[in-house]
Motif scaffolding. Structure first.
Motif, short mmCIF file in Angstrom:
data_model
loop_
_atom_site.label_atom_id
_atom_site.label_comp_id
_atom_site.label_asym_id
_atom_site.label_seq_id
_atom_site.Cartn_x
_atom_site.Cartn_y
_atom_site.Cartn_z
N ARG A 218 0.68 -1.11 0.02
CA ARG A 218 -0.05 -0.05 -0.08
C ARG A 218 0.96 1.29 -0.11
NH1 ARG A 218 -2.31 -2.75 4.18
NH2 ARG A 218 -1.85 -1.15 5.63
N VAL A 219 2.18 1.09 0.17
CA VAL A 219 3.03 2.24 0.37
C VAL A 219 3.92 2.43 -0.72
CG1 VAL A 219 4.77 3.27 1.82
CG2 VAL A 219 2.80 2.03 2.88
N PHE A 220 4.46 1.25 -1.18
CA PHE A 220 5.54 1.40 -2.27
C PHE A 220 5.07 0.43 -3.64
CE2 PHE A 220 7.76 0.57 1.76
CZ PHE A 220 8.42 1.69 2.02
N ALA B 68 3.68 7.53 6.99
CA ALA B 68 3.71 7.66 8.20
C ALA B 68 3.37 6.36 9.22
CB ALA B 68 2.93 8.90 8.86
N THR B 69 2.51 5.81 8.88
CA THR B 69 1.85 4.77 9.59
C THR B 69 3.02 3.54 9.48
OG1 THR B 69 -0.35 5.16 9.25
CG2 THR B 69 0.07 2.88 10.05
N ILE C 90 12.32 6.26 12.44
CA ILE C 90 12.36 5.79 11.08
C ILE C 90 11.67 6.73 10.37
CG2 ILE C 90 11.77 4.07 9.69
CD1 ILE C 90 12.30 1.85 11.74
N SER C 91 12.39 7.22 9.23
CA SER C 91 11.57 8.00 8.36
C SER C 91 12.11 7.70 6.85
CB SER C 91 12.30 9.54 8.51
OG SER C 91 12.04 10.50 7.23
N ILE C 92 10.99 7.70 6.08
CA ILE C 92 11.02 7.01 4.70
C ILE C 92 10.89 8.34 3.74
CG2 ILE C 92 9.91 5.61 2.90
CD1 ILE C 92 9.14 3.70 5.25
N GLN C 93 11.98 8.64 3.13
CA GLN C 93 11.75 9.79 2.16
C GLN C 93 12.28 9.56 0.76
OE1 GLN C 93 14.62 12.65 3.75
NE2 GLN C 93 13.51 12.50 5.92
N PRO C 94 11.53 10.33 -0.15
CA PRO C 94 11.76 10.16 -1.61
C PRO C 94 13.16 10.76 -1.83
CG PRO C 94 10.26 11.70 -1.28
CD PRO C 94 10.59 11.41 0.18
N SER C 95 13.80 10.28 -2.91
CA SER C 95 15.15 10.78 -3.40
C SER C 95 15.70 10.21 -4.65
CB SER C 95 16.18 10.21 -2.25
OG SER C 95 17.66 10.70 -3.06
#
Length: 217
Positions: free
Chosen positions: A23-25, A73-74, A100-105
């Motif tokens: 659902r996230v990726f 975020a979840t 934990i942070s998931i960020q676009p790059s």
């Protein structure tokens, strides 16, 4: 961490991700890739402190923007909880809460993931308390108890050594050991030496003559 420990963490993270990663990726980024990267970086970041083994607590996962479908975020919170629980089971000290942070790059190729780690000091959540004339929270795992200001649990009494004892949790159990103090550490009236002793909630622990009831937070 030993190889089996790293693989254990990797399996736990992969199991968590299998339920929510879709659902996230996008389909290019497999849960195993994220889980493996996070577990390996936690292993590489391990270091020793006066209180015992520790690891980093802040992890930034960089993924290609095309691989990030929604706000994560979840998932970040769930991964942080899993890593936090696992470090407690393995008896590792953290200098702050797991972040934990998931960020676009754009620097990351589609289907890939880069993980940056750091030690980010911050106020931990208490997992136990020492209740006596005053009540003291036990926050970080593997705390140093003593008179010295740099101890995690400071007992400002003349009969308490500068570094008096170690207190930590590991494998679902709480442990106590003396740190070579001058006036001793006692558990339910019995002396504790440098060999770890299991300590239960409700037990009375004394650092020299200073008694505390060990309770849950």
């Amino acid at each position: 961490m030993p190889v089996n420990v790293v693989r254990g963490l990797e399996r736990r993270l992969e199991k968590l991700l299998e339920g929510v990663a879709g659902r996230v990726f996008s389909g290019r980024l497999h849960p195993a890739e994220i889980a493996g990267k996070l577990a390996r970086e936690a292993d590489f970041a391990r270091f020793e402190t006066d209180a015992g083994p520790a690891t980093a607590n802040a992890f930034t996962l960089l993924v290609n923007p095309k691989d990030l479908a929604i706000e994560p975020a979840t998932l970040e919170a769930e991964l942080a909880e899993e890593v936090s629980n696992y470090t407690a089971e393995e008896g590792l000290r953290l200098e702050g809460p797991v972040l934990i942070s998931i960020q676009p790059s754009q620097e990351v190729a589609p289907g890939g993931v880069i993980c940056h780690v750091e030690v980010s000091p911050g106020p931990p959540s208490a997992w136990a308390r020492l209740v006596g004339e005053e009540t003291t929270d036990v926050g970080r795992n593997r705390v140093l108890v003593g008179r010295a200001p740099e101890c995690d649990v400071v007992i400002d009494r003349s009969d308490v050594s500068r570094v008096h004892a170690h207190l930590w949790r590991e494998k679902g159990t709480s442990w106590l050991r003396d740190a070579g103090s001058s006036n001793g550490t006692f558990l339910d009236g019995s002396p504790v030496d440098v060999s770890p002793r299991e300590i239960q909630f409700g037990s009375v622990v004394a650092f020299a003559s200073n008694e505390y009831r060990f309770t849950g937070a």
